[in-house]
Write an enzyme that holds these catalytic residues in place. Structure first.
Site, PDB file in Angstrom:
ATOM      1  N   GLU A 203       1.650  -0.297  -3.183  1.00 35.00           N
ATOM      2  CA  GLU A 203       2.105   0.318  -1.943  1.00 35.00           C
ATOM      3  C   GLU A 203       2.601   1.759  -2.122  1.00 35.00           C
ATOM      4  O   GLU A 203       3.754   2.075  -1.849  1.00 35.00           O
ATOM      5  CB  GLU A 203       3.183  -0.545  -1.289  1.00 35.00           C
ATOM      6  CG  GLU A 203       2.674  -1.927  -0.893  1.00 35.00           C
ATOM      7  CD  GLU A 203       3.663  -2.740  -0.076  1.00 35.00           C
ATOM      8  OE1 GLU A 203       4.865  -2.380  -0.051  1.00 35.00           O
ATOM      9  OE2 GLU A 203       3.236  -3.739   0.538  1.00 35.00           O
ATOM     10  N   GLU A 320      -2.060  -8.460   0.758  1.00 35.25           N
ATOM     11  CA  GLU A 320      -0.755  -9.109   0.908  1.00 35.25           C
ATOM     12  C   GLU A 320      -0.598  -9.510   2.367  1.00 35.25           C
ATOM     13  O   GLU A 320      -0.895  -8.720   3.272  1.00 35.25           O
ATOM     14  CB  GLU A 320       0.408  -8.181   0.541  1.00 35.25           C
ATOM     15  CG  GLU A 320       0.609  -7.881  -0.915  1.00 35.25           C
ATOM     16  CD  GLU A 320       1.927  -7.137  -1.169  1.00 35.25           C
ATOM     17  OE1 GLU A 320       2.878  -7.301  -0.359  1.00 35.25           O
ATOM     18  OE2 GLU A 320       2.001  -6.388  -2.158  1.00 35.25           O
TER      19      GLU A 320
END
Length: 437
Positions: A203, A320
């Site tokens: 991320e 995710e």
């Protein structure tokens, strides 16, 4: 009946030329061709999970049974891909305790994870650094540079400063991760088909530059660097999927976050083989109703899958997703709705040979891991409706893979028959003729 319908649909797509099979060496590496992953030449679809804790837990030999149990339970539910950390920088029990200096015991933990994944037929996506402070992250890299006399004012200097970028590159290259010799398998990481892909960062975010130029330059530089060392493995950036300046009309889909990434521009970079998106409506829209969050999730998935298909022309993983039992008013029914929504979007694309190649829920635990519970955990050893949803999706994707394999075998048989016919015509046409001197 559903499988028969799917067979007919795939046959039509192949006949119309919408699907193209490529013959690949049977080396076990996953490749990307157009919008599909291929394994030994056949389309590959993945149902999988996140388990960031694998290396950390396996670094203690007395705890390795938990890693084995997690892989065993995952495999029994049809899961074939795991995403996990190949980093732990500074702090307690690190992999890298200072730039270029490594803890061999922790590295042996990662060796064990790869060896066990291989044993259970599970491919790995290995992330190389963290945006966040957990396990060191970009903050630790910047602090290392500060301690050596560099004047840095922001953790985002991770993406800009040549010294810090040098530390990151060193983590990747000689005698470190990509060149690591696995003490269990005897295979260098860069040569191991158990590894499906490298992830540049978990991320990545650069809030100090919402224009996206900093992240774009960093991904461009690091993707080129990784590919200069390892062309066996796929590479992805680790993006959450937020849109940026390259697609201003798409920005309305973002959940109010300006973090300096750009789903389209970042994934167009040469060397980035497939796109990723994360999906956490319960975090991003925490004050909204479950119905609003589900509506957002539907739009988020539809748009990213369409853009991967039509603009990027690359596969996409929903890398995710989940729903926390810590959410107010949580119910297993609502969690199953989230899982079913993600899985249905993937299946609907996959059965047409589309770009959605799989989903990885956050996160898998096994028995006796209470300290790792974060609200999103799924323990497959404990029967639940969610575990059934996961297994059903794995079965459906497996059926698609089998059908594609059958179609590929038919195509190969047709080509072989045509080749034999051509040889027969040539030999018949030359019968009785003198050939050569």
């Amino acid at each position: 009946m559903r499988h028969l319908t799917l067979v007919l649909l795939l046959a039509i797509l192949i006949h119309q030329g919408c699907l193209h099979f490529h013959v690949e060496a049977g080396d076990g590496f996953i490749r990307a061709r157009g919008v599909q992953f291929l394994l030994n030449g056949s389309p590959y679809y993945a149902n999988g999970f996140n388990a960031y804790w694998l290396m950390y837990t396996a670094s203690d030999p007395s705890q390795r049974s938990k890693v084995s149990a997690a892989f065993r339970e995952a495999a029994s539910h049809g899961l074939t891909v795991a995403r996990t950390w190949a980093f732990s920088d500074g702090g307690y029990s690190p992999l890298q305790y200072s730039p270029g200096s490594y803890n061999e015991q922790m590295f042996k933990g990662l060796d064990f994870v790869i060896a066990e994944a291989r044993r259970y037929g599970i491919k790995l996506i290995l992330s190389l650094a963290n945006n966040y402070d957990s396990f060191g992250g970009k903050k630790q890299y910047v602090n290392w540079a500060r301690s050596r006399g560099q004047h840095l004012t922001s953790d985002d200097d991770f993406f800009r400063h040549p010294v810090v970028k040098g530390y990151y590159k060193n983590h990747i290259k000689a005698r470190t991760v990509l060149y690591r010799y696995n003490s269990f398998t005897g295979i260098h990481y860069k040569d191991d088909p158990t590894i499906m892909a490298w992830e540049l960062m978990n991320e990545p975010r650069c809030t100090s530059d919402p224009s996206g130029r900093t992240i774009q330059a960093w991904i461009t530089e690091m993707a080129s660097f990784v590919k200069s060392i390892d062309r066996n493995h796929l590479l992805e950036a680790g993006l959450e999927g937020f849109y940026g300046p390259s697609t201003p009309r798409r920005n309305r889909l973002n959940p109010g976050l300006k973090i300096g990434t750009d789903f389209i521009a970042n994934n167009r970079i040469p060397g980035i083989d497939f796109a990723t998106a994360h999906a956490y409506p319960d975090q991003w829209l925490s004050s909204s109703s479950d119905q609003s969050q589900l509506s957002f999730l539907n739009n988020w998935l539809d748009t990213h899958i369409q853009d991967a298909q039509n603009i990027l022309r690359k596969p996409i993983l929903i890398a995710e997703f989940g729903k926390s039992w810590k959410d107010p008013g949580f119910s297993t029914y609502q969690r199953d709705l989230v899982f079913n929504t993600v899985y249905y979007k993937i299946y609907s694309s996959a059965r047409r040979g589309g770009a959605a190649a799989g989903g990885l829920f956050w996160q898998l635990l096994t028995e006796g891991m209470g300290n790792f519970r974060d609200g999103y955990e799924i323990v497959l050893g404990q029967p639940s409706s969610t575990a059934n949803v996961i297994a059903q999706q794995a079965h459906k994707l497996h059926q698609i893979r089998k059908i594609f394999q059958r179609m590929r075998n038919v195509e190969r048989w047709k080509r072989a028959r045509a080749a034999r016919a051509r040889r027969g015509r040539w030999q018949g046409g030359n019968k009785g003729k003198r050939i050569g001197n």
